[in-house]
Design an enzyme around this catalytic site. Structure first.
Site, PDB file in Angstrom:
ATOM      1  N   CYS A   1       0.867  -1.189   0.000  1.00 13.78           N
ATOM      2  CA  CYS A   1       0.000   0.000   0.000  1.00 13.78           C
ATOM      3  C   CYS A   1       0.897   1.229   0.000  1.00 13.78           C
ATOM      4  O   CYS A   1       1.731   1.382  -0.886  1.00 13.78           O
ATOM      5  CB  CYS A   1      -0.971  -0.026   1.174  1.00 13.78           C
ATOM      6  SG  CYS A   1      -0.205  -0.124   2.804  1.00 13.78           S
TER       7      CYS A   1
ATOM      8  N   ARG B   1      -2.260  -0.920   5.531  1.00 17.97           N
ATOM      9  CA  ARG B   1      -3.430  -1.410   4.795  1.00 17.97           C
ATOM     10  C   ARG B   1      -3.108  -2.754   4.146  1.00 17.97           C
ATOM     11  O   ARG B   1      -3.952  -3.632   4.055  1.00 17.97           O
ATOM     12  CB  ARG B   1      -3.843  -0.387   3.718  1.00 17.97           C
ATOM     13  CG  ARG B   1      -4.628   0.788   4.227  1.00 17.97           C
ATOM     14  CD  ARG B   1      -4.953   1.759   3.100  1.00 17.97           C
ATOM     15  NE  ARG B   1      -3.854   2.636   2.735  1.00 17.97           N
ATOM     16  CZ  ARG B   1      -3.854   3.506   1.727  1.00 17.97           C
ATOM     17  NH1 ARG B   1      -4.931   3.596   0.954  1.00 17.97           N
ATOM     18  NH2 ARG B   1      -2.822   4.279   1.467  1.00 17.97           N
TER      19      ARG B   1
END
Lengths: 282, 67
Positions: A238, A243
């Site tokens: 990410c 994430r």
């Protein structure tokens, strides 16, 4: 927890409520928004700050072994404790903490399905008192990054291989290069775009509206339809690696992909490299 | 401590889709603003009333998105 590959990796909110006084269970809140814990947290929960406690604060890296041992000890966690992680943003940084605890060999670590959002939405009690500092003596294993983490040179090799799948879990606008960072967050890279060949499968696609994870059938459809299948060497990334640890958790523990690793250098590394290949657009 | 009145509302702010999340903990109201995609919290407000908490958070969010 339904038919997930690792059914012990997730616990429902009710399980956490039932175990909030269990001496063998430690509940830990890890938020993107580090002010959330002080506002109110699950009774008995310890709060970890991802910016200061879950990383090396000098060089860019995951937490050092001795720092993890100190953190676990003062949190009252022993090697046999069941650690249940939860947090805001549907468990972004809870997944980040989970990924690190796995690398350091903690045996029993789980995530509360739905995270802080579901606990709040269910109107469950919160407290503001923090638990007293723990007195356990935690001993971590040496870090085993090989099956969890991937570094830049490997990504440079792997992204050209037909047997691999790079999964960029950022938003569509970050992936295409329209923006350098999510609105309102600092722009920490020199170039926008994505690693050539990466598939854009946003982290949030794995979640239901209430913050819980989607079913195995739905998740298999989401990843499989983009060619991210179990037979491939899968790498998630990410912007800074949190994430993508969420998507790593989904692929590894909910779907049981045997070969999936998180590239925590992510776009803040790749997007700043001189001469690194970059693709823009969809 | 009693926690209640959780609510999520989606709206536009400075051209961005945001979620305005409000709830009450004890006697205090809290609001935080998330960018819908990717979901990051960009502002937070707490106050004695719901409207004050909401206004404070929206003001901070607007300032942050204007940068």
């Amino acid at each position: 927890m339904s038919n997930y590959a690792d059914p012990t990796a997730l616990v429902p909110t009710q399980w956490v409520a039932d175990h909030s006084n269990d001496a063998n269970v430690c509940i830990v809140e890890v938020d993107v928004d580090t002010a959330a814990y002080e506002e109110g947290h699950i009774p008995g929960a310890v709060g970890w700050n991802w910016k200061t406690e879950l990383c090396d604060t000098l060089q860019r890296d995951v937490i050092k072994k001795e720092d993890l041992e100190a953190l676990m000890s003062r949190s009252g966690i022993s090697n046999d404790t069941t650690v249940v992680l939860y947090g805001d943003n549907n468990n972004w940084f809870a997944a980040w903490a989970f990924w690190q605890l796995k690398m350091y060999g903690h045996k029993d670590v789980r995530i509360m399905n739905g995270g802080r959002k579901k606990w709040l939405a269910e109107g469950r009690d919160l407290i503001q008192d923090t638990p007293p500092a723990g007195t356990s003596l935690y001993s971590a294993s040496d870090i085993d990054a090989s099956s969890y983490r991937v570094f830049l040179p490997d990504v440079m090799d792997v992204h050209k291989s037909a047997g691999s799948a790079l999964v960029d879990v950022r938003s569509g606008d970050e992936f295409t290069g329209k923006i350098l960072a999510p609105p309102g967050l600092p722009e920490t890279c020199q170039r926008g775009g994505h690693i050539p060949g990466a598939k854009n499968i946003g982290w949030g696609l794995a979640c239901n509206e209430d913050g819980t994870f989607k079913s195995v059938d739905e998740l298999e459809q989401i990843y499989g339809s983009s060619g991210v299948t179990k037979d491939k060497e899968v790498i998630t990334y990410c912007r800074i690696g949190e994430r993508s640890s969420h998507s790593w958790f989904v692929l590894k523990h909910l779907l049981g992909y045997p070969n999936v690793r998180n590239y925590d250098g992510s776009w803040t590394e790749w997007g700043n490299l001189v001469g690194a290949p970059v693709e823009r657009g969809e | 401590m009693d926690q209640r009145n959780y609510q999520e509302v989606e709206q536009e702010l400075k051209g961005q889709s945001i979620r305005v999340i409000t709830y009450q903990i004890g006697q205090r109201y809290h609001c935080h603003i998330e960018i819908k995609d990717p979901g990051a919290v960009i502002a937070r407000g707490s106050a004695a009333t719901l409207s004050e908490a909401r206004s404070a958070a929206l003001k901070k969010a607007e300032a942050r998105l204007s940068k």
